[in-house]
Write a protein that holds these residues in place. Sequence first.
Motif, PDB file in Angstrom:
ATOM      1  N   ASP A  98       8.953  -1.257   2.135  1.00  0.00           N
ATOM      2  CA  ASP A  98       7.734  -0.711   1.519  1.00  0.00           C
ATOM      3  C   ASP A  98       6.648  -1.763   1.624  1.00  0.00           C
ATOM      4  O   ASP A  98       6.893  -2.895   2.033  1.00  0.00           O
ATOM      5  CB  ASP A  98       8.001  -0.358   0.052  1.00  0.00           C
ATOM      6  N   ARG A 112       6.908   1.016  -7.134  1.00  0.00           N
ATOM      7  CA  ARG A 112       7.580   0.805  -5.851  1.00  0.00           C
ATOM      8  C   ARG A 112       8.868   0.008  -6.026  1.00  0.00           C
ATOM      9  O   ARG A 112       9.871   0.273  -5.364  1.00  0.00           O
ATOM     10  CB  ARG A 112       6.635   0.098  -4.883  1.00  0.00           C
ATOM     11  N   ALA A 159       4.944   8.333  -2.270  1.00  0.00           N
ATOM     12  CA  ALA A 159       5.884   7.918  -3.311  1.00  0.00           C
ATOM     13  C   ALA A 159       6.337   9.117  -4.144  1.00  0.00           C
ATOM     14  O   ALA A 159       7.522   9.234  -4.499  1.00  0.00           O
ATOM     15  CB  ALA A 159       5.231   6.866  -4.205  1.00  0.00           C
ATOM     16  N   VAL A 181       6.737   7.024 -10.484  1.00  0.00           N
ATOM     17  CA  VAL A 181       5.761   6.926  -9.397  1.00  0.00           C
ATOM     18  C   VAL A 181       4.532   6.121  -9.796  1.00  0.00           C
ATOM     19  O   VAL A 181       3.994   5.350  -9.009  1.00  0.00           O
ATOM     20  CB  VAL A 181       5.356   8.331  -8.911  1.00  0.00           C
TER      21      VAL A 181
END
Length: 221
Positions: A98, A112, A159, A181
């Motif tokens: 990511d 994340r 996401a 998220v």
Amino acid sequence: MARILIVEDEDRIASFIAKGLRAEGHRTSVQRDGLSGLDEALSGGHDLVVLDIGLPGLDGFGVLEQLRAQGSTVPVIVLTARDSVTDTVSALEGGADDYMPKPFRFAELLARVRLRLRQGESGGPADDRVVAGGVELDLRTRRATVGGREVDLSAREFALAEYFMTNPGRVLSREQLLDRVWGLDFDPGSNVVDVYVGYLRRKFGAACIATVRGMGYRFAA
């Protein structure tokens, strides 16, 4: 509680990330140059690495290349300059899981981190692709296709889609979606989840995401 390595040469940013992650209950360690970061990452004592690209000694690309070449599968989130599309693509193709463009809000980074840690706990998709409801996500290149047609997604849309698609058929509440998220506490007055669900419906097709009245949303299996 996860063990997270932060490889970042800017003291202010490194301290900001470490403090926030510790507040979430994680254990952190910080390295401020590429060679030290690589040695620490290869020790096998970490569940995730937050890696800056612009490092002294050995840059983030070099760290990532050697990390993957030596067989390490530790999830890596790279920190990139906001306007550097080339750096972002190169990092993802080089084995990053990511990316996080600078400057960033901690809540975005935390979302994340949670996604990558959860993926690691579940074993993650074997081929770095997630497929559900006629939609396919490539987690390395960050591309989405619907019926073979590529669609553009923002980082937040991606996401959200990834979380939906790794939980197909499951009813997800707004609280869960905000936490996973956006990394935010639930605000009954916020409609950000509904707005982004609307974005995904327009891009994936309205039938992909069903509203479950009084409970949340469900992605088509």
